[in-house]
Motif scaffolding. Structure first.
Motif, PDB file in Angstrom:
ATOM      1  N   LYS A 154       4.262  -6.005   0.408  1.00  0.00           N
ATOM      2  CA  LYS A 154       5.180  -5.635   1.373  1.00  0.00           C
ATOM      3  C   LYS A 154       4.420  -5.028   2.539  1.00  0.00           C
ATOM      4  O   LYS A 154       4.802  -5.213   3.709  1.00  0.00           O
ATOM      5  CB  LYS A 154       6.405  -5.013   0.829  1.00  0.00           C
ATOM      6  N   HIS A 155       3.362  -4.216   2.051  1.00  0.00           N
ATOM      7  CA  HIS A 155       2.660  -3.583   3.135  1.00  0.00           C
ATOM      8  C   HIS A 155       1.581  -4.170   3.561  1.00  0.00           C
ATOM      9  O   HIS A 155       0.625  -3.443   4.252  1.00  0.00           O
ATOM     10  CB  HIS A 155       2.466  -1.953   2.619  1.00  0.00           C
TER      11      HIS A 155
ATOM     12  N   GLU B 154       4.712  -8.101  -5.219  1.00  0.00           N
ATOM     13  CA  GLU B 154       5.711  -6.817  -5.219  1.00  0.00           C
ATOM     14  C   GLU B 154       6.253  -6.638  -3.616  1.00  0.00           C
ATOM     15  O   GLU B 154       5.662  -6.030  -2.799  1.00  0.00           O
ATOM     16  CB  GLU B 154       5.104  -5.612  -5.551  1.00  0.00           C
TER      17      GLU B 154
ATOM     18  N   GLU C  76      16.080  -5.071   5.005  1.00  0.00           N
ATOM     19  CA  GLU C  76      14.720  -4.506   5.300  1.00  0.00           C
ATOM     20  C   GLU C  76      14.309  -5.427   6.456  1.00  0.00           C
ATOM     21  O   GLU C  76      14.597  -6.296   6.600  1.00  0.00           O
ATOM     22  CB  GLU C  76      13.759  -4.876   3.924  1.00  0.00           C
TER      23      GLU C  76
ATOM     24  N   ASP D 136       7.843   1.335 -12.374  1.00  0.00           N
ATOM     25  CA  ASP D 136       8.399   2.285 -11.266  1.00  0.00           C
ATOM     26  C   ASP D 136       9.731   2.748 -11.743  1.00  0.00           C
ATOM     27  O   ASP D 136      10.155   3.710 -11.869  1.00  0.00           O
ATOM     28  CB  ASP D 136       8.455   1.726  -9.992  1.00  0.00           C
TER      29      ASP D 136
HETATM   30  C1  AAO Z   1       1.537   9.610  -5.440  1.00  0.00           C
HETATM   31  C2  AAO Z   1       2.596  10.797  -5.314  1.00  0.00           C
HETATM   32  C3  AAO Z   1       2.920  10.900  -3.883  1.00  0.00           C
HETATM   33  C4  AAO Z   1       1.669  10.899  -3.215  1.00  0.00           C
HETATM   34  C5  AAO Z   1       0.509   9.826  -3.321  1.00  0.00           C
HETATM   35  C6  AAO Z   1      -0.723  10.141  -2.761  1.00  0.00           C
HETATM   36  O1  AAO Z   1       3.788  10.371  -6.193  1.00  0.00           O
HETATM   37  O2  AAO Z   1       3.749  11.697  -3.528  1.00  0.00           O
HETATM   38  O3  AAO Z   1       1.778  10.800  -1.657  1.00  0.00           O
HETATM   39  O4  AAO Z   1       0.505   9.865  -4.836  1.00  0.00           O
HETATM   40  O5  AAO Z   1      -1.263  11.131  -3.099  1.00  0.00           O
HETATM   41  C7  AAO Z   1       2.758   4.728  -7.767  1.00  0.00           C
HETATM   42  C8  AAO Z   1       3.716   5.988  -7.813  1.00  0.00           C
HETATM   43  C9  AAO Z   1       3.576   6.898  -6.430  1.00  0.00           C
HETATM   44  C10 AAO Z   1       2.168   7.637  -6.356  1.00  0.00           C
HETATM   45  C11 AAO Z   1       1.368   6.084  -6.376  1.00  0.00           C
HETATM   46  C12 AAO Z   1      -0.192   6.668  -5.848  1.00  0.00           C
HETATM   47  O6  AAO Z   1       4.997   5.316  -7.593  1.00  0.00           O
HETATM   48  O7  AAO Z   1       4.737   7.896  -6.746  1.00  0.00           O
HETATM   49  O8  AAO Z   1       2.095   8.358  -5.355  1.00  0.00           O
HETATM   50  O9  AAO Z   1       1.425   5.458  -7.522  1.00  0.00           O
HETATM   51  O10 AAO Z   1      -0.532   7.292  -7.132  1.00  0.00           O
HETATM   52  C13 AAO Z   1       7.626   1.669  -2.049  1.00  0.00           C
HETATM   53  C14 AAO Z   1       6.794   0.291  -1.814  1.00  0.00           C
HETATM   54  C15 AAO Z   1       6.206  -0.145  -3.219  1.00  0.00           C
HETATM   55  C16 AAO Z   1       5.691   0.763  -4.133  1.00  0.00           C
HETATM   56  C17 AAO Z   1       6.864   1.758  -4.162  1.00  0.00           C
HETATM   57  C18 AAO Z   1       6.557   3.106  -5.055  1.00  0.00           C
HETATM   58  O11 AAO Z   1       7.139  -0.679  -0.974  1.00  0.00           O
HETATM   59  O12 AAO Z   1       5.097  -1.173  -3.192  1.00  0.00           O
HETATM   60  O13 AAO Z   1       7.318   2.587  -2.879  1.00  0.00           O
HETATM   61  N1  AAO Z   1       5.566   0.349  -5.581  1.00  0.00           N
HETATM   62  C19 AAO Z   1       4.090   0.218  -6.055  1.00  0.00           C
HETATM   63  C20 AAO Z   1       3.772   0.429  -7.237  1.00  0.00           C
HETATM   64  C21 AAO Z   1       3.590   1.859  -7.535  1.00  0.00           C
HETATM   65  C22 AAO Z   1       2.747   2.427  -6.823  1.00  0.00           C
HETATM   66  C23 AAO Z   1       2.498   1.979  -5.468  1.00  0.00           C
HETATM   67  C24 AAO Z   1       3.081   0.820  -4.984  1.00  0.00           C
HETATM   68  C25 AAO Z   1       1.240   2.364  -4.649  1.00  0.00           C
HETATM   69  O14 AAO Z   1       4.560  -0.266  -7.970  1.00  0.00           O
HETATM   70  O15 AAO Z   1       3.616   2.317  -9.009  1.00  0.00           O
HETATM   71  O16 AAO Z   1       2.941   3.952  -6.515  1.00  0.00           O
HETATM   72  O17 AAO Z   1      -0.046   1.756  -5.199  1.00  0.00           O
HETATM   73  C26 AAO Z   1      12.573   1.731  -0.441  1.00  0.00           C
HETATM   74  C27 AAO Z   1      11.492   0.730   0.135  1.00  0.00           C
HETATM   75  C28 AAO Z   1      10.519   0.154  -0.909  1.00  0.00           C
HETATM   76  C29 AAO Z   1       9.873   1.438  -1.519  1.00  0.00           C
HETATM   77  C30 AAO Z   1      10.842   2.195  -1.944  1.00  0.00           C
HETATM   78  C31 AAO Z   1      10.442   3.533  -2.613  1.00  0.00           C
HETATM   79  O18 AAO Z   1      13.241   1.184  -1.504  1.00  0.00           O
HETATM   80  O19 AAO Z   1      12.229  -0.598   0.517  1.00  0.00           O
HETATM   81  O20 AAO Z   1       9.699  -0.617  -0.304  1.00  0.00           O
HETATM   82  O21 AAO Z   1       8.664   0.958  -2.337  1.00  0.00           O
HETATM   83  O22 AAO Z   1      12.028   2.779  -1.071  1.00  0.00           O
HETATM   84  O23 AAO Z   1       9.883   4.500  -1.580  1.00  0.00           O
HETATM   85  C32 AAO Z   1      17.427   1.653  -2.658  1.00  0.00           C
HETATM   86  C33 AAO Z   1      17.060   0.829  -1.699  1.00  0.00           C
HETATM   87  C34 AAO Z   1      15.581   0.169  -1.578  1.00  0.00           C
HETATM   88  C35 AAO Z   1      14.821   1.401  -1.589  1.00  0.00           C
HETATM   89  C36 AAO Z   1      15.210   2.372  -2.782  1.00  0.00           C
HETATM   90  C37 AAO Z   1      14.486   3.542  -2.746  1.00  0.00           C
HETATM   91  O24 AAO Z   1      17.342   0.989  -3.932  1.00  0.00           O
HETATM   92  O25 AAO Z   1      17.940  -0.287  -1.332  1.00  0.00           O
HETATM   93  O26 AAO Z   1      15.236  -0.415  -0.658  1.00  0.00           O
HETATM   94  O27 AAO Z   1      16.309   2.794  -2.694  1.00  0.00           O
HETATM   95  O28 AAO Z   1      14.681   4.343  -1.659  1.00  0.00           O
END
Ligand code: AAO
Length: 460
Positions: free
Chosen positions: A172-173, A206, A213, A272
């Motif tokens: 998505k990003h 993903e 959105e 996640d």
């Molecule tokens: C860690 C720390 C962070 C720090 C970072 C850098 O936790 O605090 O800033 O290190 O130091 C994983 C972990 C993260 C971790 C990261 C790097 O989950 O916690 O950060 O590794 O170590 C978005 C993205 C999606 C992503 C998801 C987590 O769009 O791509 O966030 N998933 C993938 C992987 C995941 C990984 C990463 C990406 C990074 O699967 O494991 O992160 O490589 C909304 C948006 C979504 C967004 C979510 C969460 O969703 O639409 O796009 O996902 O928010 O922010 C309702 C809504 C729904 C909403 C949801 C949550 O359900 O309907 O739309 O609520 O609010």
């Protein structure tokens, strides 16, 4: 040919193998973070294959062994970003980086290969979603030929190792046009590893989009499949009793706001949302609620919608904790029990008989349509997959005990949830189907499993 067309050229057997996706954690070198949280795997230092799961030699060995027994490997790849700021930054393969300057010499990438630093705050702004930093992770610019080619080389090296495809993290990003160029440059899968000639890698992206959105899942399914996050949220609600099972009669496709079936990769939970990250919140079912979880997974595997992905976890209480490890921070392997399930800090949902027997069910029923839908108009439902399989669920508080049409030929079948066909006998319940294809189906509210399933390959 686009990556999503790969299916059309796979023979039936391969198609069935792909009905279930087995994905490995990211293999690219990652930043070492103290206490080794699971999420360090999503902070890339380089494209060298070396993580706590092993080095390049071990990875290739594993892929070869899996391909030999028909288990295809899909790799979770991170193309959107590298690490966030950390001083000093040392990787699992020994690489270093000057993260505050966006200098990653092991690739090499430098500041010019990234978007300008800005924090992603506003998901309603599509440009910000694509060009600012997700979670402060330095955001690569895939519009640049140099950057794209580094990614293509990395993905092609994984194809050379024998993998069958990729999960594109945080798709998505990134702009779909840039991803399309990258996918278009991928090699065919390696025939020496058992893939038919000219097979294309299977790509699933993903893109979290539960509705509303600025960046939509429908922006991505033209070039490859997309992970359908609505699926697990709605089925989670259904099996948690927030919705009624009878509503699922029309499950699939447009009525529910879901992607077309052939574009969708589906799951009940992922790495996640089983721990509150990503999307889906408290609707998501996990191994921690085993009875409802097994029912939801059985429904996913019994239903023809989408490409199913089965989750396999390590046990956790702390949502940051990484996999079980020893005092030197080496990941501990699961220990396999005599019954085939696992222990040593691992859950291995894929080894739960109720789950792997439903994978077999999915393979047996193949593309047979749903027939004989039945419901008590509440939380009991049943359906057939043509004349190949039949499944019934009771998620309510009253007993299900009634004659239902199974679609199957007369005979005695083994329920593949309470047991299976083994050594010419059923290890669990038996279900008799009469000359009219009717069977007496019984599921009590306090039964260990709220589902029964029979199919043509589990007939006595
Ligand atoms: C860690 C720390 C962070 C720090 C970072 C850098 O936790 O605090 O800033 O290190 O130091 C994983 C972990 C993260 C971790 C990261 C790097 O989950 O916690 O950060 O590794 O170590 C978005 C993205 C999606 C992503 C998801 C987590 O769009 O791509 O966030 N998933 C993938 C992987 C995941 C990984 C990463 C990406 C990074 O699967 O494991 O992160 O490589 C909304 C948006 C979504 C967004 C979510 C969460 O969703 O639409 O796009 O996902 O928010 O922010 C309702 C809504 C729904 C909403 C949801 C949550 O359900 O309907 O739309 O609520 O609010």
């Amino acid at each position: 040919m686009s990556a999503r067309d790969f299916l059309d050229q796979w023979d039936t057997l391969q198609f069935r193998l792909l009905q279930c996706i087995w994905q490995v954690s990211p293999v690219q070198e990652n930043l070492i973070i103290s206490k080794r949280p699971w999420y360090e795997r999503y902070q890339t230092m380089s494209y060298k294959i070396e993580t706590r799961s092993g080095n390049e030699r071990l990875f290739k060995q594993m892929v070869r062994r899996c391909n030999k027994v028909g288990v295809r490997i899909f790799v979770d790849v991170i193309l959107n970003h590298m690490t966030s700021n950390k001083i000093p930054a040392i990787g699992t393969g020994g690489s270093t980086a000057l993260t505050t300057d966006k200098e990653y010499p092991a690739v090499p990438y430098s500041k010019v290969h990234f978007h300008k630093t800005c924090a992603l705050k506003d998901y309603s702004n599509a440009t910000e979603v694509r060009e600012c930093e997700l979670l402060s992770l330095h955001d690569l610019d895939q519009r640049q030929e140099y950057v794209r080619q580094k990614m293509v080389n990395f993905l092609n090296s994984l194809i050379d190792a024998g993998v069958a495809g990729f999960r594109i993290d945080a798709a998505k990003h990134m702009y779909p046009e840039d991803l399309e160029i990258i996918y278009g440059r991928l090699k065919d899968l390696i025939p020496g590893q058992g893939f038919p000639k000219k097979s294309r890698p299977f790509v699933y992206q993903e893109v979290i989009d539960l509705g509303g959105e600025s960046v939509k899942k429908s922006d991505y399914n033209k070039t490859a499949t997309v992970v359908e996050f609505l699926f697990g949220r709605i089925l989670g609600d259904a099996f948690r009793g927030i919705r009624q099972l009878r509503e699922l009669e029309t499950w699939g496709d447009s009525l529910w706001g879901l992607l077309p079936s052939r574009d969708a990769v589906v799951m009940i939970d992922n790495h996640d949302n089983q721990r509150g990250h990503g999307a889906g919140g408290s609707s998501i079912l996990t191994y921690k609620t085993p009875k409802q979880y097994k029912m939801a997974v059985a429904f996913m595997l019994a239903h023809p919608y989408g490409f199913a992905r089965v989750m396999s976890s390590f046990d956790f209480n702390d949502t940051n904790a990484g996999p079980p490890n020893d005092s030197q921070e080496n990941i501990l392997s699961p220990i396999i029990n005599t019954g085939g399930t696992c222990t040593n800090g691992w859950v291995c949902e894929h080894r739960w008989p109720q789950i792997y027997n439903m994978v077999a069910f999915r393979n047996v029923v193949a593309d047979a349509a749903i027939t004989n839908w039945w419901t008590n108009d509440d939380d009991q439902v049943a359906f057939s997959r043509g004349n190949k399989g039949f499944v019934a669920f009771n998620n309510g508080n009253t007993a299900l005990r009634r004659w239902l049409t199974t679609g199957l030929s007369a005979g005695r079948y083994c329920d593949v949830i309470s047991g299976m066909l083994s050594g010419g006998r059923c290890t669990g319940k038996t279900i008799d189907v009469n000359e009219n294809s009717l069977a007496l189906i019984e599921i009590l509210p306090n039964d260990l499993d709220g589902v029964v399933a029979i199919h043509g390959k589990a007939k006595l």
